[in-house]
Write a protein that holds these residues in place. Sequence first.
Motif, PDB file in Angstrom:
ATOM      1  N   GLU A 106       0.825  -1.211   0.000  1.00 31.76           N
ATOM      2  CA  GLU A 106       0.000   0.000   0.000  1.00 31.76           C
ATOM      3  C   GLU A 106       0.859   1.261   0.000  1.00 31.76           C
ATOM      4  OE1 GLU A 106      -3.121   0.024   2.923  1.00 31.76           O
ATOM      5  OE2 GLU A 106      -3.549  -2.094   2.549  1.00 31.76           O
ATOM      6  N   GLN A 107       1.972   1.207   0.732  1.00 34.41           N
ATOM      7  CA  GLN A 107       2.855   2.359   0.777  1.00 34.41           C
ATOM      8  C   GLN A 107       3.488   2.608  -0.598  1.00 34.41           C
ATOM      9  OE1 GLN A 107       6.343   2.026   3.264  1.00 34.41           O
ATOM     10  NE2 GLN A 107       6.309   4.220   3.707  1.00 34.41           N
ATOM     11  N   LEU A 108       3.880   1.527  -1.285  1.00 37.02           N
ATOM     12  CA  LEU A 108       4.418   1.673  -2.644  1.00 37.02           C
ATOM     13  C   LEU A 108       3.389   2.325  -3.560  1.00 37.02           C
ATOM     14  CD1 LEU A 108       6.259  -1.687  -3.438  1.00 37.02           C
ATOM     15  CD2 LEU A 108       7.273   0.567  -3.166  1.00 37.02           C
ATOM     16  N   LEU A 109       2.172   1.824  -3.508  1.00 35.75           N
ATOM     17  CA  LEU A 109       1.112   2.354  -4.369  1.00 35.75           C
ATOM     18  C   LEU A 109       0.836   3.827  -4.063  1.00 35.75           C
ATOM     19  CD1 LEU A 109      -1.333  -0.682  -4.406  1.00 35.75           C
ATOM     20  CD2 LEU A 109       0.278   0.017  -6.177  1.00 35.75           C
ATOM     21  N   ARG A 110       0.851   4.174  -2.793  1.00 34.36           N
ATOM     22  CA  ARG A 110       0.644   5.569  -2.409  1.00 34.36           C
ATOM     23  C   ARG A 110       1.751   6.458  -2.969  1.00 34.36           C
ATOM     24  NH1 ARG A 110       2.864   8.869   0.496  1.00 34.36           N
ATOM     25  NH2 ARG A 110       4.160   7.412   1.616  1.00 34.36           N
ATOM     26  N   ARG A 111       2.998   5.985  -2.838  1.00 32.71           N
ATOM     27  CA  ARG A 111       4.132   6.764  -3.362  1.00 32.71           C
ATOM     28  C   ARG A 111       4.045   6.909  -4.882  1.00 32.71           C
ATOM     29  NH1 ARG A 111       8.879   3.422  -1.140  1.00 32.71           N
ATOM     30  NH2 ARG A 111       9.943   4.423  -2.883  1.00 32.71           N
ATOM     31  N   ILE A 112       3.610   5.866  -5.545  1.00 34.03           N
ATOM     32  CA  ILE A 112       3.484   5.923  -7.005  1.00 34.03           C
ATOM     33  C   ILE A 112       2.396   6.910  -7.397  1.00 34.03           C
ATOM     34  CG2 ILE A 112       2.808   4.617  -9.068  1.00 34.03           C
ATOM     35  CD1 ILE A 112       4.079   2.130  -7.610  1.00 34.03           C
ATOM     36  N   GLN A 113       1.247   6.808  -6.742  1.00 35.33           N
ATOM     37  CA  GLN A 113       0.105   7.638  -7.105  1.00 35.33           C
ATOM     38  C   GLN A 113       0.300   9.099  -6.703  1.00 35.33           C
ATOM     39  OE1 GLN A 113      -3.677   6.334  -5.613  1.00 35.33           O
ATOM     40  NE2 GLN A 113      -4.801   7.952  -6.623  1.00 35.33           N
ATOM     41  N   GLU A 114       0.728   9.332  -5.498  1.00 29.20           N
ATOM     42  CA  GLU A 114       0.765  10.699  -4.977  1.00 29.20           C
ATOM     43  C   GLU A 114       2.061  11.445  -5.293  1.00 29.20           C
ATOM     44  OE1 GLU A 114      -0.127  10.440  -0.808  1.00 29.20           O
ATOM     45  OE2 GLU A 114      -2.084   9.514  -1.188  1.00 29.20           O
ATOM     46  N   GLU A 115       3.169  10.689  -5.420  1.00 31.52           N
ATOM     47  CA  GLU A 115       4.469  11.344  -5.586  1.00 31.52           C
ATOM     48  C   GLU A 115       5.112  11.058  -6.936  1.00 31.52           C
ATOM     49  OE1 GLU A 115       6.835  10.124  -2.225  1.00 31.52           O
ATOM     50  OE2 GLU A 115       5.135  10.371  -0.861  1.00 31.52           O
ATOM     51  N   ASP A 116       4.442  10.301  -7.805  1.00 33.00           N
ATOM     52  CA  ASP A 116       5.027   9.894  -9.085  1.00 33.00           C
ATOM     53  C   ASP A 116       6.413   9.276  -8.884  1.00 33.00           C
ATOM     54  OD1 ASP A 116       2.792  10.824 -10.411  1.00 33.00           O
ATOM     55  OD2 ASP A 116       3.685  12.778 -10.848  1.00 33.00           O
ATOM     56  N   ASP A 117       6.537   8.461  -7.845  1.00 39.30           N
ATOM     57  CA  ASP A 117       7.808   7.881  -7.432  1.00 39.30           C
ATOM     58  C   ASP A 117       8.199   6.715  -8.349  1.00 39.30           C
ATOM     59  OD1 ASP A 117       9.932   6.599  -6.136  1.00 39.30           O
ATOM     60  OD2 ASP A 117       9.140   7.035  -4.142  1.00 39.30           O
ATOM     61  N   GLN A 118       9.173   6.975  -9.229  1.00 39.54           N
ATOM     62  CA  GLN A 118       9.616   5.945 -10.174  1.00 39.54           C
ATOM     63  C   GLN A 118      10.350   4.803  -9.474  1.00 39.54           C
ATOM     64  OE1 GLN A 118      11.793   7.793 -13.355  1.00 39.54           O
ATOM     65  NE2 GLN A 118      10.020   8.947 -14.063  1.00 39.54           N
TER      66      GLN A 118
END
Length: 190
Positions: free
Chosen positions: A2-14
């Motif tokens: 869930e934390q990975l998904l949040r970072r991807i969605q909210e921070e565009d974290d590649q």
Amino acid sequence: MEQLLRRIQEEDDQAAFKELYLFLAPQLLKFAHLYIKSKFIAEEVVNDVFLGLWRRRDRLSEITNLKVYLYVGVRNGISNYFSRNREWEHVDIDTVSDVSLDFTTNPEQLMISAELRKRIEQAVASLPPRCRVIFKMIKEDGLKYREVADILNLSVKTIENQITIAIRKIGNEIQICTGDSQPAGQSSNA
């Protein structure tokens, strides 16, 4: 996850997206390779699914089950690929004959003797094609019955029946190997 998904969605974290890819892609590649006998094409389909996921990262929170979403995306990608490229060899799930189980090393599996492991692998290899694929998805990939049913467009009851068949056949093989005279699935208190 869930934390990975949040970072991807909210921070565009590649970096988080890469971590997600490295975690989930191997299972999806095995699944794609069941249908497509070309590693290159299987990788292309899986990569296209992940590319689509990245493009729609702002809507990740709308996906209720990411694994099912990705498996269905791969299944649809394979279908689309074959509708555009009829010359490539593909395999129907009911005709798959050579699914290999990769036994990962953990303490429980280290205790299984080489002969018993060989018998289990032979029993799995002798399962009917659809049963073998379902068994692999549940026992190797760790998917739930409902997830496999959704991915393969089957009922949960069909999945349950196929797993029962697989376990019974594998149990009978273990019985032969261990010399236990009790038929698989029967209690000694009968």
